[in-house]
Every structure is written in C-alpha cells, then in structure tokens.
Scaffold this motif. Sequence first.
Motif, PDB file in Angstrom:
ATOM      1  N   ASP A 248      42.897 -10.160  27.804  1.00 48.40           N
ATOM      2  CA  ASP A 248      43.052 -11.146  26.721  1.00 48.40           C
ATOM      3  C   ASP A 248      42.588 -12.533  27.130  1.00 48.40           C
ATOM      4  O   ASP A 248      42.855 -13.513  26.441  1.00 48.40           O
ATOM      5  N   LYS A 249      41.876 -12.622  28.259  1.00 51.51           N
ATOM      6  CA  LYS A 249      41.415 -13.916  28.764  1.00 51.51           C
ATOM      7  C   LYS A 249      40.006 -13.766  29.321  1.00 51.51           C
ATOM      8  O   LYS A 249      39.538 -12.654  29.585  1.00 51.51           O
ATOM      9  N   ALA A 250      39.360 -14.895  29.531  1.00 53.59           N
ATOM     10  CA  ALA A 250      38.045 -14.909  30.172  1.00 53.59           C
ATOM     11  C   ALA A 250      37.912 -16.204  30.960  1.00 53.59           C
ATOM     12  O   ALA A 250      38.387 -17.257  30.519  1.00 53.59           O
ATOM     13  N   LYS A 251      37.294 -16.116  32.127  1.00 51.49           N
ATOM     14  CA  LYS A 251      37.060 -17.318  32.928  1.00 51.49           C
ATOM     15  C   LYS A 251      35.576 -17.662  32.853  1.00 51.49           C
ATOM     16  O   LYS A 251      34.719 -16.883  33.272  1.00 51.49           O
ATOM     17  N   VAL A 252      35.276 -18.833  32.296  1.00 55.32           N
ATOM     18  CA  VAL A 252      33.903 -19.292  32.132  1.00 55.32           C
ATOM     19  C   VAL A 252      33.780 -20.673  32.753  1.00 55.32           C
ATOM     20  O   VAL A 252      34.552 -21.575  32.424  1.00 55.32           O
ATOM     21  N   ARG A 253      32.828 -20.823  33.675  1.00 53.67           N
ATOM     22  CA  ARG A 253      32.621 -22.095  34.377  1.00 53.67           C
ATOM     23  C   ARG A 253      33.905 -22.595  35.034  1.00 53.67           C
ATOM     24  O   ARG A 253      34.222 -23.785  35.020  1.00 53.67           O
ATOM     25  N   GLY A 254      34.666 -21.664  35.590  1.00 47.09           N
ATOM     26  CA  GLY A 254      35.865 -22.016  36.326  1.00 47.09           C
ATOM     27  C   GLY A 254      37.086 -22.279  35.479  1.00 47.09           C
ATOM     28  O   GLY A 254      38.162 -22.556  36.005  1.00 47.09           O
ATOM     29  N   VAL A 255      36.944 -22.192  34.149  1.00 43.57           N
ATOM     30  CA  VAL A 255      38.061 -22.471  33.242  1.00 43.57           C
ATOM     31  C   VAL A 255      38.502 -21.172  32.580  1.00 43.57           C
ATOM     32  O   VAL A 255      37.684 -20.450  32.003  1.00 43.57           O
TER      33      VAL A 255
END
Length: 401
Positions: A248-255
């Motif tokens: 239910d989450k994703a990490k994009v560019r460290g966020v």
Amino acid sequence: MVLSSAQHKLPTGVEHHGNGLRIWFMWQGKRWREPYPYVPTKANIQAAGRLRAKVINLIKLDAFDEQHYLSLFPNTTQIEIHDAVITFANAAQGYLDDLTVSPAVRNEYRKILQSRWMPLLADRAISSITFPELRQMTRDHQWPSNKTRNNCLTPLRRVFEWAVDGELIDSNPAAKLKNLKHQKLPVDPFTREEVAKILGYMHSEFTGMKRIYFHYFELAFNTGMRTSELLALEWDDIDFKSGYALVDKAKVRGVVRNTTKTANFRHVSLNENSIRTICALRELTGTHHSRLLFLAPQTMEPVTSYKAPLKVWKNVLKEQGIRYRRPYNTRHTYASLAFMKAIPIGLIAKQLGHSVTTLAKDYATWMKTEEDKRHLSNINLPSFGGLTIHAGSSIALPSLK
C-alpha cells in the motif's frame, strides 16, 4: 511561543523586522523586501520560509511577475495595482502548484514544460495562444519518437485545461493535438535459466550484509512487486501466518508515499521461496530494528533509491554474460512465467496490481500455454501430394524466376 533570533535559526531570505518578520529576495537586479506581519513563532518562521521559497522558484522559472507579486504580497506598496495579463508561464506554474500527483510525476511535467514549451510560450498571454500555432510548433519540432511527442503534449494540454477550469480562457487550444500511434516495446522477461544464474551467483558470492541484495532480488522475482513497492515494504506489512504481504506504499526519490503507482492497495501472495527469503532477511538484519525490510549494506540505513540495487544488478548480469534488462523486468518475468503455468489471468492481475485489460494487452505474447499449443495443433489441413510437414522441419520453397 515567540522566538528570538538567538532561539531559532531563520531560513535564508527571512529576517526579523520590528515585532514581526520580513522576506527579502533578488528580482530584476534589485533586492526586494516585504514585511511578513506575524510574530516570529516557529510555525510563522517556517511559513515565511515557504513563501520566500515559492517566490524564488517562480523567479527561477522566469514566471515571477507583477501579478504573482500582488497575489503573494497583497499589501505591498512597491507594485502598482493594474489589470495583469495571465501568461502561459503563469498558467503553467498555477497548474503545477495545484497538481496532486507524486513528486516524480510533477517533476517530470515541470521539466517538460520548462524545456519544451516555456521557450516558445512563456511570455505569451494564455488567451492569445491558438490551436493552429500549437499545431505548427508540434509539426516543426524534430521529435525523437512518437512516444516522446505524446509525453510532451500531456502537460501542455493540462495547462490549458487548468486555464479553462479557472475561466481564464473559453476553450483548450491544445485539445485537438492528438497522440500519434507508437509501437510499444514488448515485455522482455528473463528465462528460467537466466533467473537461476542470477540468483545462483548472488547466493554463492554475496556474503555478510551484501546478502541483502540477494534477498531483495529473490523477492522481486517471486512476487512481481515494483521496485518502488519493494523499497517501501515494512515488516508490519508481512503476514507470515496467512502468507501475504500488504502493498500500500511506494518509495520514490527517497520519499515513502502512502499509495502505490495505481493508488490501489493489494495483498500479494507469498510463495515458499518468498517466505524463506524474508525469514532469512529478518535473521540477517533483525538486530537493526528497522521498520523497512531492505537496508543498505554499507550503512544499514533504509535503501533510499533504486540506484544502489541497480549498480549491483548491472555487475551481476555483466559477470554472468546475461543480456542487460532493467530490474523492473523481474516483474515481467513473474508475469510471463505465471502465464506459461496457465495461472488464471484474474489472479495474476490481482497479484501484480493491474487491471485484467492492461495485463492482457501487455502480456499477450505470453498468454500461450502448452495446452493452447496442443489445442491449436489439432487444426491440420489435409496433406496433398504426399508432402508431410513435421514440427520443426524446414520447407524448401520453389525459386521465383
């Protein structure tokens, strides 16, 4: 609580002024100062810093003008109030400010607008731009591909849509700029043999904390999760009892964003290999008490970017003499192997977080099971002239004269 300058470090461009604050910035070769008439509490200081940062960003985009000045500093005495013209640059910035998408998508749209359309349209009144001239601009440019052209038209159309919604213009002059067809490259999965070589090499060669990367890629191959989803995976997301992982989450560019690429959460089924590699990973890194599964071996801090695993990935493929494909193709590999095993398409779509329609379109080539081939082999026409064609044989065609 009111803070003094000694109690709180002020952001760049924010200074104490009487009982309040003041913002300063450079514009048109001149230093401008505007009062921020609020007591210097921590919250107000941060708000002043954000306001100043917005001004600086507009100046960098060459989009800061009198209209923006008046809207941000309505009580100013330095700018005369008059009917301001809304330019394309104003509309583009307004559109970007109102976007509710991931930082990566917003940044991509910003770069397209800045590099492709701002040089042509920045100072133009948004109401003066017409479809014929946009069409001519599009025709005149040498696009590297139809796909690039289509991608560049997307934020352009949306800037004008934003202007229509704001009643700045009556209609969208870019609406008639249609996308051109482009050939989408087929998915390019790894074979079973290649997967065995990749994971086998990592398993035998990666020791100590570097073994984290083996578990990372083994889980990728066995679940079909996206890179951004793997990097955001937390221990609380793993249900060992039921054998599922909550995505239910994703990490994009460290966020870490509390949403996936498709904005839908899903429960990913974990096979035996997935459970085993997750358990081994917990035994390897458990003493570091991190919420996230995957830590950088060098620092034992959460992996912030795809770049570290990517470097390892490239080295392994080169070492094993395997044709390069990006790590995302672990997802394609999972899907293609599932199709070859005749797993129902609805179940595969649920596992990958795709719609059935998208999945069928993207993986049509791999929706051919051995059973399909057996069914199709029954479609045999009568043989004439005693010629028998065996599977795998070649036929010598007559030469044309």
